[in-house]
Design a protein around this motif. Structure first.
Motif, mmCIF file in Angstrom:
data_model
loop_
_atom_site.group_PDB
_atom_site.id
_atom_site.type_symbol
_atom_site.label_atom_id
_atom_site.label_comp_id
_atom_site.label_asym_id
_atom_site.label_seq_id
_atom_site.Cartn_x
_atom_site.Cartn_y
_atom_site.Cartn_z
ATOM 1 N N UNK A 135 0.829 -1.193 0.000
ATOM 2 C CA UNK A 135 0.000 0.000 0.000
ATOM 3 C C UNK A 135 0.868 1.251 0.000
ATOM 4 N N UNK A 136 0.227 2.387 -0.274
ATOM 5 C CA UNK A 136 0.928 3.664 -0.234
ATOM 6 C C UNK A 136 1.160 4.070 1.217
ATOM 7 N N UNK A 137 2.286 4.723 1.440
ATOM 8 C CA UNK A 137 2.617 5.242 2.767
ATOM 9 C C UNK A 137 2.829 6.742 2.596
ATOM 10 N N UNK A 138 1.736 7.467 2.418
ATOM 11 C CA UNK A 138 1.825 8.882 2.087
ATOM 12 C C UNK A 138 1.962 9.047 0.589
ATOM 13 N N UNK A 142 6.076 3.980 -0.218
ATOM 14 C CA UNK A 142 5.219 2.814 -0.344
ATOM 15 C C UNK A 142 5.643 1.759 0.660
ATOM 16 N N UNK A 143 4.689 0.944 1.073
ATOM 17 C CA UNK A 143 4.996 -0.180 1.955
ATOM 18 C C UNK A 143 5.097 -1.422 1.078
ATOM 19 N N UNK A 154 7.490 -6.151 6.342
ATOM 20 C CA UNK A 154 6.988 -4.898 5.785
ATOM 21 C C UNK A 154 8.093 -3.860 5.860
ATOM 22 N N UNK A 155 8.344 -3.189 4.719
ATOM 23 C CA UNK A 155 9.365 -2.166 4.653
ATOM 24 C C UNK A 155 8.773 -0.956 3.943
ATOM 25 N N UNK A 156 9.011 0.241 4.492
ATOM 26 C CA UNK A 156 8.549 1.470 3.862
ATOM 27 C C UNK A 156 9.709 2.070 3.080
ATOM 28 N N UNK A 157 9.478 2.353 1.761
ATOM 29 C CA UNK A 157 10.530 2.874 0.897
ATOM 30 C C UNK A 157 10.011 4.019 0.056
ATOM 31 N N UNK A 158 10.947 4.860 -0.405
ATOM 32 C CA UNK A 158 10.573 5.946 -1.306
ATOM 33 C C UNK A 158 10.138 5.364 -2.636
ATOM 34 N N UNK A 159 9.133 5.981 -3.254
ATOM 35 C CA UNK A 159 8.600 5.500 -4.525
ATOM 36 C C UNK A 159 9.639 5.526 -5.644
ATOM 37 N N UNK A 160 10.602 6.449 -5.571
ATOM 38 C CA UNK A 160 11.561 6.571 -6.667
ATOM 39 C C UNK A 160 12.534 5.396 -6.729
ATOM 40 N N UNK A 161 12.615 4.583 -5.696
ATOM 41 C CA UNK A 161 13.535 3.443 -5.734
ATOM 42 C C UNK A 161 12.814 2.136 -6.018
#
Length: 166
Positions: A135-138, A142-143, A154-161
């Motif tokens: 899912x989106x995290x802001x 993204x998660x 579960x890991x939260x990462x920037x969308x650009x990567x």
């Protein structure tokens, strides 16, 4: 054709200013976009101003005075360069109208990532790893579910990567 001006409005009173200006015969443009907000744990679409506290207005200065527009309820003042109000190019207004909350934008968002999509991490500590989009995290992150040894984490990462696998 009448010139377009940019008006600065009181906080959260763009709609009121637009109503009162239209009653006076002023053409108004108040660009809005649909944004997904999380309310009570659910994602709901909501209209928000593209430029908070600003509204575009076009009028004939011979029929309606600057003072009349400036003293309209909800309006603070014109955006100015020195003493003169700034004019906005009509091409910019047309461009904003074309792109405002268009169907192509919604299609691009829907084409992005959906829960369950397989993705590849392009950089960072999990570079080269495969993951599953959860899912989106802001707006910017993204998660992801990444398999580490014997379980998924579960890991939260920037969308650009993150890149969607085809």
């Amino acid at each position: 054709m009448n010139p377009w001006y940019l008006l600065y409005c009181k906080r959260s009173e763009q709609q009121r200013a637009e109503q009162h200006l239209k009653r006076q015969g002023v053409d108004c443009y108040y660009p809005q976009v649909t944004v997904d907000k999380i309310r009570r744990g659910k994602r709901t679409p909501q209209l928000e101003p593209l430029f908070p506290n600003y509204i575009f207005a076009s009028f004939d200065a011979e029929k309606i005075t600057y003072t009349t527009v400036r003293s309209t309820r909800g309006v603070v003042d014109f955006v100015r360069h020195g003493a003169m109000p700034c004019t906005v190019p009509f091409e910019l207004i047309l461009s904003l109208m074309e792109h405002e909350d268009s169907d192509t934008q919604r299609e691009q968002l829907n084409e992005m990532l959906k829960p369950g999509d397989h993705v590849e991490v392009l950089s960072g500590q999990f570079e080269g790893s495969e993951a599953i989009y959860k899912e989106a995290d802001g707006e910017m992150r993204s998660i992801l579910l990444i398999k580490l040894l014997t379980r998924q984490a579960e890991v939260s990462m920037e969308n650009k990567v993150v890149k969607k696998k085809r």
